[in-house]
Design a protein around this motif. Sequence first.
Motif, PDB file in Angstrom:
ATOM      1  N   PRO A   1      36.069  43.930  35.530  1.00 23.71           N
ATOM      2  CA  PRO A   1      37.436  44.362  35.888  1.00 23.71           C
ATOM      3  C   PRO A   1      37.555  44.983  37.274  1.00 23.71           C
ATOM      4  O   PRO A   1      38.612  44.915  37.894  1.00 23.71           O
ATOM      5  N   GLU A   2      36.459  45.572  37.783  1.00 24.94           N
ATOM      6  CA  GLU A   2      36.561  46.208  39.096  1.00 24.94           C
ATOM      7  C   GLU A   2      36.363  45.215  40.253  1.00 24.94           C
ATOM      8  O   GLU A   2      36.536  45.583  41.409  1.00 24.94           O
ATOM      9  N   ASN A   3      35.954  44.009  39.933  1.00 24.97           N
ATOM     10  CA  ASN A   3      35.946  42.963  40.957  1.00 24.97           C
ATOM     11  C   ASN A   3      37.352  42.394  40.989  1.00 24.97           C
ATOM     12  O   ASN A   3      37.777  41.675  40.087  1.00 24.97           O
ATOM     13  N   ARG A   4      38.099  42.760  42.038  1.00 25.21           N
ATOM     14  CA  ARG A   4      39.538  42.516  41.933  1.00 25.21           C
ATOM     15  C   ARG A   4      40.206  42.344  43.283  1.00 25.21           C
ATOM     16  O   ARG A   4      39.680  42.741  44.319  1.00 25.21           O
ATOM     17  N   ILE A   5      41.398  41.746  43.206  1.00 25.37           N
ATOM     18  CA  ILE A   5      42.266  41.586  44.367  1.00 25.37           C
ATOM     19  C   ILE A   5      43.325  42.687  44.304  1.00 25.37           C
ATOM     20  O   ILE A   5      43.966  42.882  43.272  1.00 25.37           O
ATOM     21  N   THR A   6      43.488  43.403  45.417  1.00 25.01           N
ATOM     22  CA  THR A   6      44.573  44.376  45.523  1.00 25.01           C
ATOM     23  C   THR A   6      45.282  44.133  46.855  1.00 25.01           C
ATOM     24  O   THR A   6      44.869  43.290  47.639  1.00 25.01           O
ATOM     25  N   LEU A   7      46.355  44.887  47.076  1.00 30.36           N
ATOM     26  CA  LEU A   7      47.054  44.769  48.346  1.00 30.36           C
ATOM     27  C   LEU A   7      46.529  45.843  49.300  1.00 30.36           C
ATOM     28  O   LEU A   7      46.442  47.017  48.941  1.00 30.36           O
ATOM     29  N   ALA A   8      46.182  45.437  50.501  1.00 31.47           N
ATOM     30  CA  ALA A   8      45.707  46.393  51.508  1.00 31.47           C
ATOM     31  C   ALA A   8      46.907  47.055  52.184  1.00 31.47           C
ATOM     32  O   ALA A   8      48.052  46.650  51.985  1.00 31.47           O
ATOM     33  N   ASP A   9      46.624  48.083  52.978  1.00 29.84           N
ATOM     34  CA  ASP A   9      47.715  48.794  53.649  1.00 29.84           C
ATOM     35  C   ASP A   9      48.321  47.964  54.783  1.00 29.84           C
ATOM     36  O   ASP A   9      49.498  48.067  55.076  1.00 29.84           O
ATOM     37  N   GLU A  10      47.478  47.148  55.440  1.00 40.43           N
ATOM     38  CA  GLU A  10      48.026  46.417  56.580  1.00 40.43           C
ATOM     39  C   GLU A  10      48.823  45.195  56.131  1.00 40.43           C
ATOM     40  O   GLU A  10      48.660  44.699  55.028  1.00 40.43           O
ATOM     41  N   THR A  11      49.676  44.715  57.044  1.00 39.81           N
ATOM     42  CA  THR A  11      50.530  43.584  56.709  1.00 39.81           C
ATOM     43  C   THR A  11      50.255  42.425  57.651  1.00 39.81           C
ATOM     44  O   THR A  11      49.695  42.589  58.734  1.00 39.81           O
ATOM     45  N   ASP A  12      50.655  41.227  57.207  1.00 42.92           N
ATOM     46  CA  ASP A  12      50.487  40.033  58.038  1.00 42.92           C
ATOM     47  C   ASP A  12      51.749  39.839  58.886  1.00 42.92           C
ATOM     48  O   ASP A  12      52.679  40.642  58.808  1.00 42.92           O
TER      49      ASP A  12
ATOM     50  N   GLN B   1      46.495  44.017  34.882  1.00 42.72           N
ATOM     51  CA  GLN B   1      45.485  42.954  34.766  1.00 42.72           C
ATOM     52  C   GLN B   1      45.476  42.022  35.971  1.00 42.72           C
ATOM     53  O   GLN B   1      44.491  41.325  36.203  1.00 42.72           O
ATOM     54  N   VAL B   2      46.569  42.004  36.738  1.00 44.12           N
ATOM     55  CA  VAL B   2      46.648  41.043  37.846  1.00 44.12           C
ATOM     56  C   VAL B   2      45.612  41.400  38.923  1.00 44.12           C
ATOM     57  O   VAL B   2      45.536  42.557  39.366  1.00 44.12           O
ATOM     58  N   GLY B   3      44.851  40.427  39.334  1.00 40.23           N
ATOM     59  CA  GLY B   3      43.849  40.613  40.385  1.00 40.23           C
ATOM     60  C   GLY B   3      42.474  40.952  39.849  1.00 40.23           C
ATOM     61  O   GLY B   3      41.488  40.858  40.574  1.00 40.23           O
TER      62      GLY B   3
ATOM     63  N   PHE C   1      27.252  33.414  48.759  1.00 46.80           N
ATOM     64  CA  PHE C   1      28.114  33.215  47.596  1.00 46.80           C
ATOM     65  C   PHE C   1      29.040  32.041  47.862  1.00 46.80           C
ATOM     66  O   PHE C   1      29.320  31.705  49.015  1.00 46.80           O
ATOM     67  N   ALA C   2      29.533  31.430  46.781  1.00 46.83           N
ATOM     68  CA  ALA C   2      30.434  30.292  46.953  1.00 46.83           C
ATOM     69  C   ALA C   2      31.503  30.317  45.878  1.00 46.83           C
ATOM     70  O   ALA C   2      31.333  30.942  44.830  1.00 46.83           O
ATOM     71  N   HIS C   3      32.581  29.632  46.149  1.00 47.05           N
ATOM     72  CA  HIS C   3      33.664  29.396  45.192  1.00 47.05           C
ATOM     73  C   HIS C   3      34.408  30.680  44.821  1.00 47.05           C
ATOM     74  O   HIS C   3      33.881  31.783  44.953  1.00 47.05           O
ATOM     75  N   LEU C   4      35.613  30.482  44.351  1.00 45.83           N
ATOM     76  CA  LEU C   4      36.433  31.581  43.846  1.00 45.83           C
ATOM     77  C   LEU C   4      36.973  31.130  42.506  1.00 45.83           C
ATOM     78  O   LEU C   4      37.239  29.951  42.297  1.00 45.83           O
ATOM     79  N   ILE C   5      37.161  32.071  41.602  1.00 45.48           N
ATOM     80  CA  ILE C   5      37.838  31.737  40.349  1.00 45.48           C
ATOM     81  C   ILE C   5      38.258  33.042  39.678  1.00 45.48           C
ATOM     82  O   ILE C   5      37.727  34.104  39.994  1.00 45.48           O
ATOM     83  N   GLY C   6      39.217  32.939  38.753  1.00 44.97           N
ATOM     84  CA  GLY C   6      39.708  34.125  38.058  1.00 44.97           C
ATOM     85  C   GLY C   6      40.663  34.933  38.919  1.00 44.97           C
ATOM     86  O   GLY C   6      41.078  34.501  39.991  1.00 44.97           O
ATOM     87  N   GLY C   7      41.005  36.116  38.450  1.00 41.28           N
ATOM     88  CA  GLY C   7      41.931  36.978  39.176  1.00 41.28           C
ATOM     89  C   GLY C   7      43.285  37.119  38.490  1.00 41.28           C
ATOM     90  O   GLY C   7      44.065  38.007  38.825  1.00 41.28           O
ATOM     91  N   ALA C   8      43.559  36.229  37.537  1.00 40.38           N
ATOM     92  CA  ALA C   8      44.802  36.345  36.743  1.00 40.38           C
ATOM     93  C   ALA C   8      44.549  35.582  35.449  1.00 40.38           C
ATOM     94  O   ALA C   8      45.129  34.552  35.185  1.00 40.38           O
TER      95      ALA C   8
ATOM     96  N   ILE D   1      42.939  34.384  45.295  1.00 38.59           N
ATOM     97  CA  ILE D   1      43.317  35.510  46.143  1.00 38.59           C
ATOM     98  C   ILE D   1      44.823  35.510  46.374  1.00 38.59           C
ATOM     99  O   ILE D   1      45.485  36.522  46.186  1.00 38.59           O
ATOM    100  N   GLU D   2      45.380  34.373  46.754  1.00 36.81           N
ATOM    101  CA  GLU D   2      46.797  34.347  47.091  1.00 36.81           C
ATOM    102  C   GLU D   2      47.691  34.426  45.854  1.00 36.81           C
ATOM    103  O   GLU D   2      48.798  34.964  45.930  1.00 36.81           O
ATOM    104  N   THR D   3      47.250  33.908  44.711  1.00 34.79           N
ATOM    105  CA  THR D   3      48.081  34.040  43.506  1.00 34.79           C
ATOM    106  C   THR D   3      48.228  35.505  43.097  1.00 34.79           C
ATOM    107  O   THR D   3      49.358  35.985  42.948  1.00 34.79           O
ATOM    108  N   PRO D   4      47.134  36.262  42.931  1.00 34.86           N
ATOM    109  CA  PRO D   4      47.315  37.696  42.633  1.00 34.86           C
ATOM    110  C   PRO D   4      48.104  38.421  43.724  1.00 34.86           C
ATOM    111  O   PRO D   4      48.935  39.277  43.424  1.00 34.86           O
ATOM    112  N   ARG D   5      47.856  38.055  44.987  1.00 34.84           N
ATOM    113  CA  ARG D   5      48.568  38.718  46.080  1.00 34.84           C
ATOM    114  C   ARG D   5      50.076  38.496  45.944  1.00 34.84           C
ATOM    115  O   ARG D   5      50.864  39.436  46.098  1.00 34.84           O
TER     116      ARG D   5
END
Lengths: 247, 566
Positions: free
Chosen positions: B445-456, B347-349, B502-509, B323-327
Amino acid sequence: MSRRPDIAGGEHLPKLRPGQEPPPPSWLPRQRRGTTPQMIGRYPDYDVFDAIDTWDEATKKAVLARLEPPGPLRFFTAEEEPTLRAFCDVATAQDDEPRVPVAEMVDAKMADAKLDGYRYADMPRDPETWRRVLAGLDHTARTAYRVPFAQATEEQRENIVREFAAGRLVGGPWDDLNVTRAWSVVMRGVLSEFYSHPWSWNEIGFGGPAYPRGFLRLGGPGREGPAVREPFERPGAVDVDPVRKDA
Amino acid sequence: MGTFWRGVLKGAVGPRDNDSRYLLDVHRRDLPGEATMRRYADDDEVDLVVVGAGAGGSVLAQRLARKGWRVVILEAGPFWHPDEDWVSDEAGSHALYWTQERVIGGDDPIQLGKNNSGRGVGGSMVHYAGYTPRFHPSDFSTFTDDGVGADWPLGYHDLLPHYEQVELELPVAGQDWPWGHPHRYPFSPHPVTGAALRLTEGAHRCGIDMRVGPVGIVNGTFGNRPHCIYRGYCLQGCKVNAKASPYVTHLPDALEHGVEVRANCMALRVEVDDATGAARGVVYVSNDDETAATSSDDAANPRRRGTERLQRAKVVAVAGYSIETPRLLLASTSRRHPHGLGNNTDQVGRYVMVQGATQSAGRWPDELRMYKAPPPEISSEQFYETDPDRGFARGFSIQTVSPMPIGWAEHVLADGHWGRALREYMRDYNHWATIGVLNELLPHPENRITLADETDPYGQPVARMDYTLTDNDKANMAYSSTVITKILEAAEAQDILTIQRFAHLIGGARMGSDPDESVVDADHRIWNVPNVVLADGSVCPTQGSANPALTIMALASRLAERMAHA
């Protein structure tokens, strides 16, 4: 007192009973050591604090902080408070003192914004979800029973919460919520507080913190005798006082 | 060392070129190297800056520091002092997780936070359960073999020496492994609990082979790391130092070889020189700076952005996970990369993955007390590969787990119980044992990380993760649930409760051989950017049904070898 169900046979397990109804908790033994919510539990002679001398300092501090007297609510308003308390009571079946102060614990979590790290795209942040849920419970109670949720009877509250759990509540604040997800958000909050409290560990016989002591006896089918149980564990028991057996 | 000798020399051979186990203190859990850690100035152009001190970033830093590279790791979370920071308690472990805001969407939104996201030095391996299976050779060519997923630009045998090395470093304990590429482990299997034995019996009656392990948990002593004490709190951070995480397996050696781990530093973007196309370093904000600024002159505005700093480096490695790498890449816009670094082909995310992780618990007449011993005990990979008779591609693995009370409450709730029924099932906790699956969900491909409108609070857009299951995924999950239910029934469980999760994360880049369909090449290098690599699980094109930690470390180990020889 109702008849004691056969524990080994699982007679008390809701899914094995007609209508999936749990037995009334009146068969459960009263807690003899330590404290449990409503002083009922399956391990009446077990108190997790008997082992506190074996806990590390950091853990001791974190767990003992949960026994501090709960302060006044900081996040929820005075208008929301009765609904919050009534909902937490129904969700955790706490109908008597001593209570795990779930309402205050949830309030602290929302006030400190100690959130879980994700928000559904079609939902507001968790604190706002809580406010809408409380407003929704009141709305439903007023619509169905013409009283606020907190003043409804236990049966009426349970009826409303049953509909909430099934995702079937509509109207008023519910129309601005994905009800199924709202249920998951608030119950995650309620249960993670209730079962973080050491009183609930006494009730279920959970071993509690175990560092640096650890466990040696891992049990196993066919293994009998001292190899099965740690010296500090107490087996599950029924409501027989070992001293006053005839009482 | 061949697998034959591993069996003969079990427990007696340590890894070469990694002294971490001797650099730990027997009496304290803090890293002894922290106090004397080397420090680099921001404008000192180091050889490598790594974003993220987790499984990938730590291994890469340790390996290259050994080759004489000058390395800085930027870590968003804290530098742990486990004696004070970690507790033998579920709720008290909140700080181990990445709980900063993220948005989840799609038809099947994935719960994040404690479920799969870590923060702090050591990354999410600080709170992973401890399972360390390898991927199977078939994982690297699922498209060719099964027509699903993607082929990797490298194969199992490229990773094999690194699997073996990392298994020595963790070290991994388990029975001889018959599945995938059969192999042995450097340490003997741990004893198992009565709860796990029950489940093994049931599996055997169903004709399913189960093996003990593999877990990255010391069975014996290993340098200054002690034997596991079976207290069961693997998911809350191992205060014993018995469970492997980069904090004990690679960072001690990294610090010894001059790596600086700069904690509480949130990376905001990779700075690219538009003239050359090469990265100059990483822009980040130090929380220590920000706290000072906020308290002195702008306390009323907590969203104030801290002072931005640029750590200059010859090479940048991003290891923030799926999540944080694509972000970070998406936020790193420049003239050459207007849609984010490495994202010129969109392709990122994409192709981010999780594993289906349904768990079913069974109930028996006697007290099993599943909270004892590490939750990862026994597992099976008998259903790992495609079986045409099952009606879907790829498969799943089976593993035991053992929830603590809060986890158990979530389990009971998920089966539809609340109020009095929930309390009744909770009071019955000690009579239950739990078995789960890990389904290989396919990349989409549609399972993906994008940037949301809100900020941290740093002003950085937060990540949004969308997830939707495919029909193949659903068929796999449904089939695997029936298998574990049969195991429980065969073991004569009296009652069964099930939670779908669900468990674990992988992929995204992902890595690949075509820039139009991937973010990095087989050497983890972002296409057309000479000096930025991705060193974490985000590069994986497929995930198998193995827990990802060991493979992420092995990939970073291989990457370090490639970079050292480049």
